[in-house]
Design an enzyme around this catalytic site. Structure first.
Site, PDB file in Angstrom:
ATOM      1  CD  GLU B 153      -2.947  -0.272   0.092  1.00  0.00           C
ATOM      2  OE1 GLU B 153      -3.182   0.942  -0.703  1.00  0.00           O
ATOM      3  OE2 GLU B 153      -4.161  -1.159  -0.516  1.00  0.00           O
ATOM      4  CD  GLU B 156      -1.007  -0.863  -4.665  1.00  0.00           C
ATOM      5  OE1 GLU B 156      -1.091  -2.189  -4.996  1.00  0.00           O
ATOM      6  OE2 GLU B 156      -2.139  -0.295  -4.151  1.00  0.00           O
ATOM      7  CD  GLU B 157      -2.527   5.182  -0.160  1.00  0.00           C
ATOM      8  OE1 GLU B 157      -1.987   5.779   0.474  1.00  0.00           O
ATOM      9  OE2 GLU B 157      -3.772   4.509  -0.302  1.00  0.00           O
TER      10      GLU B 157
END
Lengths: 279, 279
Positions: B153, B156-157
């Site tokens: 996460e 990705e962010e």
């Protein structure tokens, strides 16, 4: 005079807008599948024109006659519970950002020690652990707090009342049940009663067992998890192991709090030091 | 000569026995619903005579034409994923002991601090937290470890590579998504890179932010959870807060380990003391 052929006059399915640019149809009354198909096609055309994104259709089980029609219209299943099925059609060409169905079962294991250092253990009537003395375990119900779930399980299986102390550890395991994963919270519980009354349907026997006896039944076949249970018990009893204990964080519309679980002892360390300094 | 009318000669659905005295039917090929109904009725009679318990029928979505027939035969939905529906009929008069469908979504929140004491924060493009600087959060995929989910996460962010340190806290909240509950694990992460590259579709902005600035944007409207994030960061940085860190416990058939998360520092306390004594 109104033109009878405008799309405003075509009958459509009852729908409510959701917060994410989509619509939700909750079917309740019986409907012929041909009538439903006509309404659904007209509604979908309208929603596409309006730039709607996700279209949800909830069908209670007594409307199972309509499932095939919804699927043929391009919907997929999103999730199901015993009495209903939820279907979803994501209209835009972009990737569907809708969260997947729930992925985890939450289970609890209860470590209940009496003041003789004995642990509350049970033997199950069925399953692969039959014949082995083990701690009470069980599944947390939907909408149930971990703290409440573990108190309920111990009471149901053994008749013993307990108070929640803290989470000593948790584990995560995959592919436990229909591809779903499991988080198991090992909970330290303080017994409030001591007389055992077993649940006849699931439990063969229950007793208070010295930790050494529990440890002695371990074999090389046993999961390492079982060994950690003993290590954690000893660490807790002998040298003040700190687990995670719950504090309320928010309250829902029904007035029930949510909880955050953390190492309260370590979080309060400085506060305690300050208090000491202020004395 | 065999009597052609014995039940042994009636065609039945292909089924395999499960470990709990039940049978599982996994339909694959297209079938006319009238043919299917006849086979299902014959099969159910046979299974009842045999004393079978749970009967499971798995229908891939291309066989949605058979859903109605299965429901009319007394089945309920058990669960569904996008491409299939699983139905269950519990034959005995006793209570159905079969575990319910998965009840929880597992989410992760990433606390990533650099050596200037700044925290990695993002602004989301959509949703109720839009405009607020917040930590990276996301849903753990089915079959994914918590440790892997939080690393994914953050990457990705924000484009930042991180290493998993420990779980500082977790929370449980109900009625988050279609009645399902959520467990959120707040994870301490160590950054391995520092240059931010945001994910354009979901993230408006990302930056390294001093903890004081993060704290300053809190309002009385904020959930208490957010305040705990700061308290936990400070406790971790300033006074050695111990969270739960993972150790492998078992290995599945694919060679992937399961993990148990606990207060490693406290569990090892005695061992460390012994080591010190032995020096």
């Amino acid at each position: 005079m109104m033109d009878q052929s405008t799309s405003e006059n075509v009958q459509r399915l009852p729908a409510t807008d959701d917060e994410f640019g989509g619509v939700v149809v909750e079917m309740k009354e019986h409907m012929d599948s041909d009538v439903f198909r006509t309404l659904l096609k007209a509604s979908m055309s309208q929603w596409k024109l309006q730039g709607k994104k996700g279209v949800w259709i909830k069908l209670p089980i007594h409307l199972s006659n309509l499932v095939d029609t919804v699927v043929k219209e391009g919907f997929e299943y999103h999730h199901a519970e015993p009495k209903y099925l939820m279907l979803l059609c994501w209209i835009p060409k972009t990737n569907n950002p809708i969260p997947a169905n729930a992925s985890h079962i939450v289970r609890v294991g209860a470590i209940v020690l009496n003041d003789k250092g004995e642990m509350l253990v049970v033997q199950e009537k069925m399953g692969i652990l039959r014949g082995l003395w083990k701690i009470s375990t069980g599944t947390v119900h939907q909408g149930e707090d971990i703290t409440a779930g573990v108190i309920r399980e111990v009471k149901e299986e053994t008749g013993i009342d307990t108070e929640f102390v803290e989470v000593l550890a948790f584990s995560q395991e995959h592919n436990v049940f229909f591809g779903k994963s499991e988080v198991l919270f090992l909970c330290m519980m303080c017994p409030l009663s001591f007389e055992i009354q077993i649940q006849e349907t699931e439990i063969e026997a229950a007793r208070w067992m010295p930790l050494e006896d529990y440890e002695a039944q371990l074999s090389v076949q046993e999961q390492v998890l079982r060994k950690y249970i003993i290590e954690l018990c000893k660490a807790k009893v002998e040298r003040g192991y700190s687990g995670f204990s719950p504090s309320p964080v928010t309250t829902d519309s029904n007035g029930n709090p949510s909880f955050i679980y953390f190492n309260k002892e370590d979080l309060n360390k400085k506060i305690l030091d300050n208090s000491v300094n202020q004395v």
